[in-house]
Design an enzyme around this catalytic site. Structure first.
Site, PDB file in Angstrom:
ATOM      1  N   VAL A   1      -5.591   2.239   0.202  1.00 18.35           N
ATOM      2  CA  VAL A   1      -5.682   1.700  -1.164  1.00 18.35           C
ATOM      3  C   VAL A   1      -6.072   0.225  -1.130  1.00 18.35           C
ATOM      4  O   VAL A   1      -6.871  -0.237  -1.948  1.00 18.35           O
ATOM      5  CB  VAL A   1      -4.365   1.900  -1.924  1.00 18.35           C
ATOM      6  N   ASP A   2      -5.540  -0.519  -0.166  1.00 19.04           N
ATOM      7  CA  ASP A   2      -5.936  -1.915  -0.014  1.00 19.04           C
ATOM      8  C   ASP A   2      -7.432  -2.029   0.269  1.00 19.04           C
ATOM      9  O   ASP A   2      -8.120  -2.891  -0.288  1.00 19.04           O
ATOM     10  CB  ASP A   2      -5.150  -2.568   1.124  1.00 19.04           C
ATOM     11  N   VAL A   3      -7.922  -1.193   1.173  1.00 20.95           N
ATOM     12  CA  VAL A   3      -9.343  -1.240   1.525  1.00 20.95           C
ATOM     13  C   VAL A   3     -10.209  -0.896   0.320  1.00 20.95           C
ATOM     14  O   VAL A   3     -11.200  -1.576   0.021  1.00 20.95           O
ATOM     15  CB  VAL A   3      -9.630  -0.287   2.699  1.00 20.95           C
TER      16      VAL A   3
ATOM     17  N   ASP B   1       0.810  -1.212   0.000  1.00 21.25           N
ATOM     18  CA  ASP B   1       0.000   0.000   0.000  1.00 21.25           C
ATOM     19  C   ASP B   1       0.846   1.266   0.000  1.00 21.25           C
ATOM     20  O   ASP B   1       0.558   2.213  -0.740  1.00 21.25           O
ATOM     21  CB  ASP B   1      -0.941  -0.023   1.216  1.00 21.25           C
TER      22      ASP B   1
END
Length: 374
Positions: A169-171, A141
């Site tokens: 960004v991962d979420v 991320d």
């Protein structure tokens, strides 16, 4: 427990860390059966990502995205375990994986391989930078926030690029992946056809930059670091008060007029420097100084009450404990007790009137579903 919206859907979850596990947890909350495939010995990387650890010694990072799942330990480098994985896919509706591009194909577990096993399979791949020129890059991320432009517009001041305080960004990628999976399931219901779903962290970030990305593409405007300020709205930032800061999010001229009245500064609403949003953005620094002088007279709680009752969007800068307490005061159910765990968790934010989300089991123990067979 009543059936969930995705009751009967089986997900073979080969993903680890955050984006994929977040997507599959959301599907699990909606009623799907999630079988999490983990490597022997250590399992998902985030099982070791601590401190902090909960009262039972589990990494709270892992806990955050792995409820409503069963863990199946498989060594994908072993022929027998790969065969067992393929057998599992025969009864699955969805496969989710976030290995580096090409890894699943080398293992004989790519989409083309598994669609022979399950022709109507939904196969979701999450990568950092796609499966072409960026296939060899690691999708962490922080790296994506850096190369994707987010850090160039985030920070306290120019020259101090800063990451967001959570792996955002991962979420966001997990959310996009789950949306794509749900769309593919709907298409399969209508046509009987499976399909491949692909998304990657960089593309998701660029899409999620919304107005900033549009400003560049449509007006050649490259965003810069503005601290807590908004590039297109004013006053929309953080102001000091007599005790702690307060956030002010004035989005239109009516709200600005209400703000001026609440601060006993009605003359600012008709000042040509401030009477329109465009003018306020142009004279942002002058407006900040005038408002800051008034905010200094009282504390944040006073101003929050005063402004909120006037319909002016404002709020104190809460820490996470205060944020949960604030949500509770508003009547929001943001914390849940999960069966099998002594540690509370953040509730799924989706409310469905007919098929409510479910909290069936605690974050899975490594190998908890080792007896699972196709």
């Amino acid at each position: 427990m009543s059936p969930g919206a995705l009751d009967g859907i089986v997900v073979a979850d080969f993903s680890r860390v955050l984006a994929g596990p977040y997507a599959t947890m959301l599907l699990g909350d909606l009623g799907a059966e999630i079988i999490k495939i983990e490597r022997p010995g250590t399992g998902d990387d985030t099982r070791a990502w601590g401190p902090p650890f909960d009262h039972e010694g589990n990494a709270t990072y892992f806990n955050s995205v792995n409820r409503n799942k069963t863990s199946l330990v498989l060594d994908l480098g072993n022929d027998d375990d790969r065969a067992r994985a393929r057998d599992l896919v025969r009864r699955a509706d969805v496969v989710v994986e976030n290995f580096r591009a090409g890894t699943m194909e080398r293992l004989g577990l790519g989409y083309e391989d598994l669609r022979e096993v399950k022709p109507d399979l939904i196969y979701c791949s999450i990568t950092g930078f796609g499966n072409q020129g960026g296939a060899a890059l690691s999708g962490y991320d922080l790296l994506v926030q850096a190369v994707g432009g987010l850090m160039s517009m985030t920070g306290p001041e120019p020259g101090a690029p800063t990451k967001v305080g959570v792996a955002l960004v991962d979420v966001l990628t997990g959310l996009h992946a789950s949306t794509g999976i749900l769309a593919a399931l709907h298409h399969r219901t209508a046509t009987g056809e499976g399909q491949r779903v692909d998304t990657n962290l960089l593309s998701v970030l660029l899409s999620s930059l919304v107005n900033q990305a549009s400003g560049y593409l449509g007006a050649d405007k490259i965003p810069t670091i503005l601290g807590n300020r908004h590039p297109s709205i004013a006053p929309y930032e953080v102001f000091p008060t007599a005790d702690r800061p307060i956030a002010l999010a004035v989005g239109n001229d009516k709200q600005f007029t209400q703000l001026c009245a609440a601060l006993s500064l009605p003359e600012l609403a008709t000042d040509e420097r401030f009477e329109t949003n465009t003018a306020r953005v142009a004279h942002r620094a002058q407006l900040f100084d005038l408002l800051s002088a008034r905010f200094a007279a009282h504390g944040a709680d006073h101003w929050f009450h005063t402004l909120s009752t006037r319909g002016v969007p404002a709020g104190p800068i809460n820490d996470i404990a205060e944020a949960f307490d604030f949500a509770k005061q508003l009547g929001l159910d943001t914390v849940v007790d999960v069966p099998g765990s002594s540690t509370p968790q953040v509730a799924n934010p989706i409310t469905l009137s007919r098929t409510p989300v479910q909290y069936r089991s605690a974050p899975t123990r490594l190998g908890s579903g080792q007896e699972i067979r196709a």
